[in-house]
Design a protein around this motif. Sequence first.
Motif, mmCIF file in Angstrom:
data_model
loop_
_atom_site.group_PDB
_atom_site.id
_atom_site.type_symbol
_atom_site.label_atom_id
_atom_site.label_comp_id
_atom_site.label_asym_id
_atom_site.label_seq_id
_atom_site.Cartn_x
_atom_site.Cartn_y
_atom_site.Cartn_z
ATOM 1 N N ALA A 15 0.822 -1.216 0.000
ATOM 2 C CA ALA A 15 0.000 0.000 0.000
ATOM 3 C C ALA A 15 0.849 1.257 0.000
ATOM 4 O O ALA A 15 0.374 2.342 -0.360
ATOM 5 C CB ALA A 15 -0.925 0.002 1.219
ATOM 6 N N LEU A 16 2.122 1.134 0.368
ATOM 7 C CA LEU A 16 3.020 2.290 0.426
ATOM 8 C C LEU A 16 3.972 2.353 -0.766
ATOM 9 O O LEU A 16 4.799 3.252 -0.849
ATOM 10 C CB LEU A 16 3.837 2.262 1.728
ATOM 11 N N ALA A 17 3.830 1.396 -1.680
ATOM 12 C CA ALA A 17 4.792 1.280 -2.769
ATOM 13 C C ALA A 17 4.388 2.013 -4.036
ATOM 14 O O ALA A 17 5.194 2.151 -4.959
ATOM 15 C CB ALA A 17 5.032 -0.188 -3.094
ATOM 16 N N GLY A 18 3.144 2.480 -4.089
ATOM 17 C CA GLY A 18 2.698 3.138 -5.315
ATOM 18 C C GLY A 18 2.536 2.134 -6.441
ATOM 19 O O GLY A 18 2.316 0.949 -6.218
ATOM 20 N N GLY A 19 2.684 2.599 -7.677
ATOM 21 C CA GLY A 19 2.456 1.742 -8.827
ATOM 22 C C GLY A 19 3.529 0.704 -9.065
ATOM 23 O O GLY A 19 3.303 -0.277 -9.776
ATOM 24 N N THR A 20 4.698 0.856 -8.457
ATOM 25 C CA THR A 20 5.795 -0.075 -8.718
ATOM 26 C C THR A 20 5.647 -1.389 -7.962
ATOM 27 O O THR A 20 6.163 -2.417 -8.387
ATOM 28 C CB THR A 20 7.139 0.556 -8.332
ATOM 29 N N GLY A 21 4.951 -1.359 -6.805
ATOM 30 C CA GLY A 21 4.806 -2.565 -5.999
ATOM 31 C C GLY A 21 6.021 -2.874 -5.153
ATOM 32 O O GLY A 21 6.052 -3.864 -4.421
ATOM 33 N N LYS A 30 2.260 9.794 1.606
ATOM 34 C CA LYS A 30 1.563 11.016 2.001
ATOM 35 C C LYS A 30 0.061 10.904 1.738
ATOM 36 O O LYS A 30 -0.754 11.398 2.532
ATOM 37 C CB LYS A 30 2.144 12.218 1.251
ATOM 38 N N GLN A 31 -0.308 10.242 0.647
ATOM 39 C CA GLN A 31 -1.732 10.056 0.361
ATOM 40 C C GLN A 31 -2.384 9.170 1.413
ATOM 41 O O GLN A 31 -3.479 9.471 1.915
ATOM 42 C CB GLN A 31 -1.915 9.420 -1.018
ATOM 43 N N VAL A 32 -1.715 8.063 1.759
ATOM 44 C CA VAL A 32 -2.247 7.162 2.791
ATOM 45 C C VAL A 32 -2.364 7.902 4.117
ATOM 46 O O VAL A 32 -3.374 7.794 4.829
ATOM 47 C CB VAL A 32 -1.342 5.923 2.934
ATOM 48 N N ILE A 36 -5.685 8.617 6.464
ATOM 49 C CA ILE A 36 -5.755 8.239 7.875
ATOM 50 C C ILE A 36 -6.088 9.461 8.728
ATOM 51 O O ILE A 36 -6.877 9.379 9.683
ATOM 52 C CB ILE A 36 -4.424 7.607 8.327
ATOM 53 N N LYS A 37 -5.514 10.608 8.388
ATOM 54 C CA LYS A 37 -5.782 11.836 9.152
ATOM 55 C C LYS A 37 -7.265 12.172 9.149
ATOM 56 O O LYS A 37 -7.834 12.508 10.198
ATOM 57 C CB LYS A 37 -4.986 13.003 8.569
ATOM 58 N N VAL A 38 -7.923 12.093 7.987
ATOM 59 C CA VAL A 38 -9.353 12.396 7.915
ATOM 60 C C VAL A 38 -10.142 11.414 8.786
ATOM 61 O O VAL A 38 -11.049 11.807 9.514
ATOM 62 C CB VAL A 38 -9.844 12.353 6.456
ATOM 63 N N GLY A 39 -9.776 10.128 8.720
ATOM 64 C CA GLY A 39 -10.452 9.147 9.563
ATOM 65 C C GLY A 39 -10.197 9.384 11.038
ATOM 66 O O GLY A 39 -11.094 9.209 11.870
ATOM 67 N N TYR A 40 -8.978 9.809 11.353
ATOM 68 C CA TYR A 40 -8.602 10.084 12.746
ATOM 69 C C TYR A 40 -9.454 11.187 13.354
ATOM 70 O O TYR A 40 -9.744 11.172 14.553
ATOM 71 C CB TYR A 40 -7.121 10.461 12.795
ATOM 72 N N SER A 217 -7.577 0.067 -3.074
ATOM 73 C CA SER A 217 -7.168 0.437 -4.433
ATOM 74 C C SER A 217 -7.636 1.821 -4.860
ATOM 75 O O SER A 217 -6.986 2.482 -5.667
ATOM 76 C CB SER A 217 -7.673 -0.608 -5.431
ATOM 77 N N GLU A 218 -8.781 2.256 -4.332
ATOM 78 C CA GLU A 218 -9.329 3.548 -4.719
ATOM 79 C C GLU A 218 -8.954 4.618 -3.698
ATOM 80 O O GLU A 218 -9.071 4.393 -2.489
ATOM 81 C CB GLU A 218 -10.851 3.478 -4.840
ATOM 82 N N PRO A 219 -8.512 5.799 -4.142
ATOM 83 C CA PRO A 219 -8.216 6.889 -3.203
ATOM 84 C C PRO A 219 -9.430 7.199 -2.333
ATOM 85 O O PRO A 219 -10.556 7.243 -2.825
ATOM 86 C CB PRO A 219 -7.879 8.061 -4.131
ATOM 87 N N GLY A 220 -9.193 7.393 -1.062
ATOM 88 C CA GLY A 220 -10.273 7.710 -0.138
ATOM 89 C C GLY A 220 -10.839 6.516 0.604
ATOM 90 O O GLY A 220 -11.581 6.677 1.576
#
Length: 241
Positions: A15-21, A30-32, A36-40, A217-220
């Motif tokens: 989940a932290l690797a981006g498109g490269t895996g 930063k996106q993840v 998490i911040k919004v959920g927090y 897989s989907e942002p958000g």
Amino acid sequence: MKVEGRVLLKLSGEALAGGTGFGIDIATVKQVAAEIKVGYETVKQIAIVVGGGNMWRGKTAEEAGFERANADYIGMLGTVMNALALKDALVQMGVPCRVQTAISMPTITEAYTREKAMQYLNSERIVIFAAGTGSPYFSTDTTAALRAAEIGASLILAGKNNVDGVYDSDPNLNKYAKRFDILTYEEMLLKKLGVMDLTSATLSEENNIPTFVFSMSEPGNITKAITGEITGTRIVPNKNE
């Protein structure tokens, strides 16, 4: 699905690797963290277990001839790198966060103790648990179940890649695959669905902790999982849950 109380979020290393895996992609981290911040902001007591598959896979290394225990220890170090990267991103966004490791490494971060973890959670600091259980032969799924039981989590949120729940067959290969809305741990094991290993399922069942499987897989989607606004599969100790 309504989310209440303290929750444990299980993230794969990928989940932290981006498109490269492979490796750590800073933009993805930063996106993840932002999700998490919004959920927090809604669920103030969040613990996180992060895997290390983007760095190293002990099972694959064993198959290539590495000694299993040593291969697993290398994987544990990968989870520490992921945890430190995620913590830094969260702190930069103003989210109070601590990393605790199951293997002592005092020059980097503090060792795990339940008492200290509970203090952090009660003061609404996110705690990221790294280095697995500290012992080889145990998966990070087992780590998630163990830590969830220790901290009294009401729910484990298990994020998956490229699948939005638990299916009766691989939905990426079978367009007729059926997604389960709810399963018991016993049903999941009997059907050999491969969602988690026997140890993690048994720990969760015995401690009456449900697991919610969702897609990352989907942002958000991480935010939606934390706030209970996403579809997926709920795995429960019994169908009365």
